[in-house]
Design a protein around this motif. Structure first.
Motif, PDB file in Angstrom:
ATOM      1  N   ILE A 107       0.845  -1.194   0.000  1.00  0.00           N
ATOM      2  CA  ILE A 107       0.000   0.000   0.000  1.00  0.00           C
ATOM      3  C   ILE A 107       0.882   1.247   0.000  1.00  0.00           C
ATOM      4  O   ILE A 107       0.592   2.230  -0.705  1.00  0.00           O
ATOM      5  N   PHE A 108       1.959   1.219   0.763  1.00  0.00           N
ATOM      6  CA  PHE A 108       2.912   2.336   0.830  1.00  0.00           C
ATOM      7  C   PHE A 108       3.466   2.651  -0.563  1.00  0.00           C
ATOM      8  O   PHE A 108       3.509   3.813  -0.990  1.00  0.00           O
ATOM      9  N   LEU A 109       3.874   1.613  -1.280  1.00  0.00           N
ATOM     10  CA  LEU A 109       4.431   1.793  -2.622  1.00  0.00           C
ATOM     11  C   LEU A 109       3.403   2.406  -3.563  1.00  0.00           C
ATOM     12  O   LEU A 109       3.704   3.354  -4.314  1.00  0.00           O
ATOM     13  N   THR A 110       2.187   1.892  -3.524  1.00  0.00           N
ATOM     14  CA  THR A 110       1.149   2.403  -4.415  1.00  0.00           C
ATOM     15  C   THR A 110       0.833   3.867  -4.118  1.00  0.00           C
ATOM     16  O   THR A 110       0.692   4.686  -5.033  1.00  0.00           O
ATOM     17  N   PHE A 111       0.731   4.211  -2.845  1.00  0.00           N
ATOM     18  CA  PHE A 111       0.465   5.597  -2.459  1.00  0.00           C
ATOM     19  C   PHE A 111       1.618   6.508  -2.891  1.00  0.00           C
ATOM     20  O   PHE A 111       1.402   7.618  -3.386  1.00  0.00           O
ATOM     21  N   ALA A 112       2.848   6.037  -2.727  1.00  0.00           N
ATOM     22  CA  ALA A 112       4.015   6.857  -3.074  1.00  0.00           C
ATOM     23  C   ALA A 112       4.011   7.236  -4.550  1.00  0.00           C
ATOM     24  O   ALA A 112       4.230   8.397  -4.912  1.00  0.00           O
ATOM     25  N   VAL A 113       3.776   6.257  -5.428  1.00  0.00           N
ATOM     26  CA  VAL A 113       3.841   6.559  -6.864  1.00  0.00           C
ATOM     27  C   VAL A 113       2.599   7.318  -7.329  1.00  0.00           C
ATOM     28  O   VAL A 113       2.692   8.222  -8.168  1.00  0.00           O
ATOM     29  N   SER A 114       1.430   6.969  -6.783  1.00  0.00           N
ATOM     30  CA  SER A 114       0.203   7.631  -7.214  1.00  0.00           C
ATOM     31  C   SER A 114       0.180   9.090  -6.760  1.00  0.00           C
ATOM     32  O   SER A 114      -0.123   9.995  -7.551  1.00  0.00           O
ATOM     33  N   ALA A 115       0.501   9.318  -5.489  1.00  0.00           N
ATOM     34  CA  ALA A 115       0.533  10.694  -4.994  1.00  0.00           C
ATOM     35  C   ALA A 115       1.712  11.465  -5.584  1.00  0.00           C
ATOM     36  O   ALA A 115       1.579  12.631  -5.951  1.00  0.00           O
TER      37      ALA A 115
ATOM     38  N   PHE B 291       6.628  12.960 -17.271  1.00  0.00           N
ATOM     39  CA  PHE B 291       5.240  12.495 -17.201  1.00  0.00           C
ATOM     40  C   PHE B 291       5.132  11.027 -17.607  1.00  0.00           C
ATOM     41  O   PHE B 291       4.336  10.277 -17.039  1.00  0.00           O
ATOM     42  N   SER B 292       5.939  10.595 -18.553  1.00  0.00           N
ATOM     43  CA  SER B 292       5.901   9.190 -18.976  1.00  0.00           C
ATOM     44  C   SER B 292       6.398   8.269 -17.869  1.00  0.00           C
ATOM     45  O   SER B 292       5.817   7.200 -17.630  1.00  0.00           O
ATOM     46  N   ILE B 293       7.468   8.670 -17.182  1.00  0.00           N
ATOM     47  CA  ILE B 293       7.982   7.864 -16.062  1.00  0.00           C
ATOM     48  C   ILE B 293       6.911   7.734 -14.976  1.00  0.00           C
ATOM     49  O   ILE B 293       6.674   6.652 -14.424  1.00  0.00           O
ATOM     50  N   CYS B 294       6.230   8.833 -14.681  1.00  0.00           N
ATOM     51  CA  CYS B 294       5.180   8.795 -13.658  1.00  0.00           C
ATOM     52  C   CYS B 294       4.019   7.897 -14.085  1.00  0.00           C
ATOM     53  O   CYS B 294       3.425   7.202 -13.259  1.00  0.00           O
ATOM     54  N   GLY B 295       3.688   7.913 -15.367  1.00  0.00           N
ATOM     55  CA  GLY B 295       2.612   7.058 -15.854  1.00  0.00           C
ATOM     56  C   GLY B 295       2.915   5.592 -15.665  1.00  0.00           C
ATOM     57  O   GLY B 295       2.073   4.821 -15.190  1.00  0.00           O
ATOM     58  N   VAL B 296       4.129   5.187 -16.007  1.00  0.00           N
ATOM     59  CA  VAL B 296       4.529   3.790 -15.836  1.00  0.00           C
ATOM     60  C   VAL B 296       4.541   3.424 -14.352  1.00  0.00           C
ATOM     61  O   VAL B 296       4.119   2.329 -13.959  1.00  0.00           O
ATOM     62  N   ALA B 297       4.998   4.347 -13.504  1.00  0.00           N
ATOM     63  CA  ALA B 297       5.042   4.088 -12.062  1.00  0.00           C
ATOM     64  C   ALA B 297       3.642   3.862 -11.501  1.00  0.00           C
ATOM     65  O   ALA B 297       3.431   2.988 -10.645  1.00  0.00           O
TER      66      ALA B 297
ATOM     67  N   SER C 220      -5.841   4.085 -14.109  1.00  0.00           N
ATOM     68  CA  SER C 220      -6.316   5.124 -15.029  1.00  0.00           C
ATOM     69  C   SER C 220      -5.413   6.347 -14.997  1.00  0.00           C
ATOM     70  O   SER C 220      -5.178   6.989 -16.026  1.00  0.00           O
ATOM     71  N   GLN C 221      -4.861   6.657 -13.820  1.00  0.00           N
ATOM     72  CA  GLN C 221      -3.915   7.777 -13.744  1.00  0.00           C
ATOM     73  C   GLN C 221      -2.678   7.502 -14.584  1.00  0.00           C
ATOM     74  O   GLN C 221      -2.159   8.406 -15.261  1.00  0.00           O
ATOM     75  N   GLY C 222      -2.201   6.274 -14.565  1.00  0.00           N
ATOM     76  CA  GLY C 222      -1.039   5.923 -15.369  1.00  0.00           C
ATOM     77  C   GLY C 222      -1.285   6.137 -16.856  1.00  0.00           C
ATOM     78  O   GLY C 222      -0.444   6.698 -17.574  1.00  0.00           O
ATOM     79  N   VAL C 223      -2.451   5.729 -17.322  1.00  0.00           N
ATOM     80  CA  VAL C 223      -2.789   5.889 -18.739  1.00  0.00           C
ATOM     81  C   VAL C 223      -2.894   7.369 -19.101  1.00  0.00           C
ATOM     82  O   VAL C 223      -2.391   7.813 -20.149  1.00  0.00           O
TER      83      VAL C 223
ATOM     84  N   LEU D 185       1.031   2.635 -13.104  1.00  0.00           N
ATOM     85  CA  LEU D 185       0.583   1.306 -13.541  1.00  0.00           C
ATOM     86  C   LEU D 185       1.214   0.219 -12.672  1.00  0.00           C
ATOM     87  O   LEU D 185       0.555  -0.764 -12.312  1.00  0.00           O
ATOM     88  N   ALA D 186       2.488   0.409 -12.322  1.00  0.00           N
ATOM     89  CA  ALA D 186       3.152  -0.546 -11.430  1.00  0.00           C
ATOM     90  C   ALA D 186       2.513  -0.537 -10.049  1.00  0.00           C
ATOM     91  O   ALA D 186       2.377  -1.584  -9.402  1.00  0.00           O
ATOM     92  N   GLY D 187       2.110   0.636  -9.579  1.00  0.00           N
ATOM     93  CA  GLY D 187       1.442   0.734  -8.285  1.00  0.00           C
ATOM     94  C   GLY D 187       0.120  -0.008  -8.263  1.00  0.00           C
ATOM     95  O   GLY D 187      -0.219  -0.676  -7.280  1.00  0.00           O
ATOM     96  N   ALA D 188      -0.647   0.090  -9.346  1.00  0.00           N
ATOM     97  CA  ALA D 188      -1.908  -0.645  -9.422  1.00  0.00           C
ATOM     98  C   ALA D 188      -1.661  -2.147  -9.367  1.00  0.00           C
ATOM     99  O   ALA D 188      -2.407  -2.900  -8.712  1.00  0.00           O
ATOM    100  N   ALA D 189      -0.607  -2.595 -10.031  1.00  0.00           N
ATOM    101  CA  ALA D 189      -0.267  -4.020 -10.002  1.00  0.00           C
ATOM    102  C   ALA D 189       0.126  -4.459  -8.598  1.00  0.00           C
ATOM    103  O   ALA D 189      -0.255  -5.542  -8.136  1.00  0.00           O
ATOM    104  N   ALA D 190       0.891  -3.619  -7.885  1.00  0.00           N
ATOM    105  CA  ALA D 190       1.300  -3.951  -6.521  1.00  0.00           C
ATOM    106  C   ALA D 190       0.091  -4.062  -5.601  1.00  0.00           C
ATOM    107  O   ALA D 190      -0.008  -4.971  -4.773  1.00  0.00           O
ATOM    108  N   LEU D 191      -0.860  -3.127  -5.747  1.00  0.00           N
ATOM    109  CA  LEU D 191      -2.040  -3.142  -4.884  1.00  0.00           C
ATOM    110  C   LEU D 191      -2.900  -4.378  -5.114  1.00  0.00           C
ATOM    111  O   LEU D 191      -3.591  -4.848  -4.206  1.00  0.00           O
ATOM    112  N   SER D 192      -2.844  -4.940  -6.311  1.00  0.00           N
ATOM    113  CA  SER D 192      -3.640  -6.133  -6.610  1.00  0.00           C
ATOM    114  C   SER D 192      -3.232  -7.320  -5.743  1.00  0.00           C
ATOM    115  O   SER D 192      -3.991  -8.276  -5.590  1.00  0.00           O
ATOM    116  N   LEU D 193      -2.023  -7.277  -5.173  1.00  0.00           N
ATOM    117  CA  LEU D 193      -1.534  -8.369  -4.333  1.00  0.00           C
ATOM    118  C   LEU D 193      -1.998  -8.265  -2.885  1.00  0.00           C
ATOM    119  O   LEU D 193      -1.793  -9.193  -2.101  1.00  0.00           O
ATOM    120  N   VAL D 194      -2.612  -7.131  -2.518  1.00  0.00           N
ATOM    121  CA  VAL D 194      -2.977  -6.895  -1.120  1.00  0.00           C
ATOM    122  C   VAL D 194      -4.235  -7.673  -0.757  1.00  0.00           C
ATOM    123  O   VAL D 194      -5.232  -7.652  -1.471  1.00  0.00           O
TER     124      VAL D 194
END
Length: 442
Positions: A229-237, A391-397, A307-310, A399-408
């Motif tokens: 959750i920490f990782l997902t919040f870090a990249v999304s925020a 902006f592209s680096i943040c978008g990929v990050a 969706s934020q990543g896209v 998407l990675a955060g969404a994938a990480a949260l799927s494991l929670v």
């Protein structure tokens, strides 16, 4: 149950919004950057003030979570307002254009004031509205998003404070207003009487993922769920925070490159940030909170981050067109605002409703981490002439955060006391127990 008649709980919402309107001043920072750059500041320097403010905000919020019960929510909010106001007074009374005084005042001291006050409306609101955690968290922090628009427009196009009275006096005016409004909002910041509950509300059982199992901070920090959750919040925020810092500078460059005049580009970029991003930021906090009460916190966070990543990946093709810029700014702001409704409620679900005041500040350190990394990344790449890559680096990050949260999956307190092992890590995530995954998605 306490015989004292409790106050109308909607006054808590009013006080929370009033406080958050002022604490949201940090998101209005971009309105000052063009004037500071005209005084010789680099793009990196403008982002450093923003990054220090975010880091100070997150670090001091950790202290505030520990002191919430000792000091009481009202005193904590009052201290936050006074310190926030003092920070802007430091910047203004020192002349308003020196890098180090502004970094100290707006960044370090102002960020500390925001950190002291921010946790109060969330913790108080959840205690008064345990039956609508997503909605009330969204409402409690909506002012933080809407406040940015008010302060940007007051300093810029509507009030023209910077043009009329200068940077220094604008900082002073803001400092006085912030302190006064937070002190008024703090009047309603108190917990409900012992034993009080809303009519018809039944507290959740002590079940993983339902908010009824209370984790201490130490127990929470021993779960793999916390770090995902920490990782997902870090990249999304962090991605949203970088966008805030660059929402004026990058679109101005993109619009100029597409044939817009300098004055027109400045006005369009300012509208994108102060109107479209800011309004959507506030609306997103409420809407995502309501959605999460129905869809579940986990799936809402995944949808928001993905969706934020896209959108961030597409933004580089949108920034040079006025109407696409408005759309992109609104969508980024909408999703960014959702972070602050979803992650406090997710923390309450996973680690306990009553413990959210002391536990959420630990998760909020991810906001500080993202607030340091991504805005500085944007500033460095901006000075290199490559905003699109940022902006592209943040978008990929994201998407990675969404994938990480799927494991929670919902954690269990007893598992937090087992010695760490790789097998235990996956066991706590229940990846080795697919038959138990039905509890996910709350």
């Amino acid at each position: 149950m306490n015989a004292q008649k409790p106050m109308n709980r909607w006054w808590v919402v009013f006080g929370a919004i009033l406080i958050q309107l002022c604490l949201g001043a940090i998101y209005a920072w971009s309105v000052f950057t063009p004037a500071l750059m005209a005084e010789g500041w680099s793009k990196l320097q403008t982002q450093l003030v923003f990054a220090v403010g975010l880091a100070s905000f997150a670090a001091v919020m950790l202290v505030a979570g520990r002191k919430l019960n000792d000091w009481g929510p009202r005193r904590l909010a009052m201290a936050g307002g006074i310190i926030l106001g003092a920070g802007y007074l430091i910047a203004g009374l020192s002349g308003g254009t020196g890098f180090w005084p502004v970094l100290l005042g707006v960044g370090l001291v102002g960020g500390a004031g925001i950190g002291l006050g921010y946790v109060v409306p969330i913790a108080v609101g959840m205690n008064w509205f345990p039956d609508h955690k997503g909605l009330i968290t969204g409402l409690a922090v909506a002012g933080f998003g809407f406040g940015a628009m008010a302060w940007v427009k007051l300093a810029g196009a509507w009030g023209e404070l910077i043009a009329t009275i200068g940077l220094a006096h604008t900082f002073v005016v803001y400092g006085v207003l912030f302190a006064a409004l937070v002190l008024v909002g703090s009047l309603w910041m108190r917990m409900p009487p012992a034993g009080w509950r809303p009519a018809g509300y039944q507290p959740p059982s002590a079940r993983a993922g339902a908010g009824g199992e209370e984790f201490t901070a130490g127990e929470m920090l021993r779960t793999p769920q916390f770090y995902l959750i920490f990782l997902t919040f870090a990249v999304s925020a962090g991605a949203g925070l970088m966008s805030i810092g660059l929402m004026k500078l990058y679109p101005m460059e993109a619009l100029l490159a597409h044939g817009y005049g300098a004055a027109q580009a400045s006005a369009i970029a300012g509208t994108a940030m102060a109107v479209f991003f800011s309004i959507a930021n506030g609306i997103g906090r409420i809407v995502w909170g309501v959605v999460s009460d129905r869809l579940g916190r986990k799936y809402s966070v995944m949808a928001m981050a993905a969706s934020q990543g896209v959108i961030l990946l597409a933004f580089t093709a949108m920034a040079g067109n006025e109407y696409l810029l408005y759309l992109g700014a609104a969508l980024i702001g909408f999703n960014f605002g959702g972070n602050f409704a979803l992650f406090p409620a997710l923390t309450a679900d996973e680690f306990g409703n009553r413990a959210v005041g002391r536990n959420y500040p630990y998760l909020f350190l991810s906001y500080g981490a993202g607030g340091i990394l991504f805005p500085i990344l944007g500033g460095v790449l901006g000075d290199m002439g490559n905003f699109p890559l940022a902006f592209s680096i943040c978008g990929v990050a994201c998407l990675a955060g969404a994938a990480a949260l799927s494991l929670v999956s919902p954690p269990r307190r007893e598992e937090a006391h087992r010695p760490f092992s790789v097998h235990g890590f996956f066991h706590q995530l229940h990846l080795l127990e697919p038959q138990e995954s039905a509890a996910e998605g709350r």
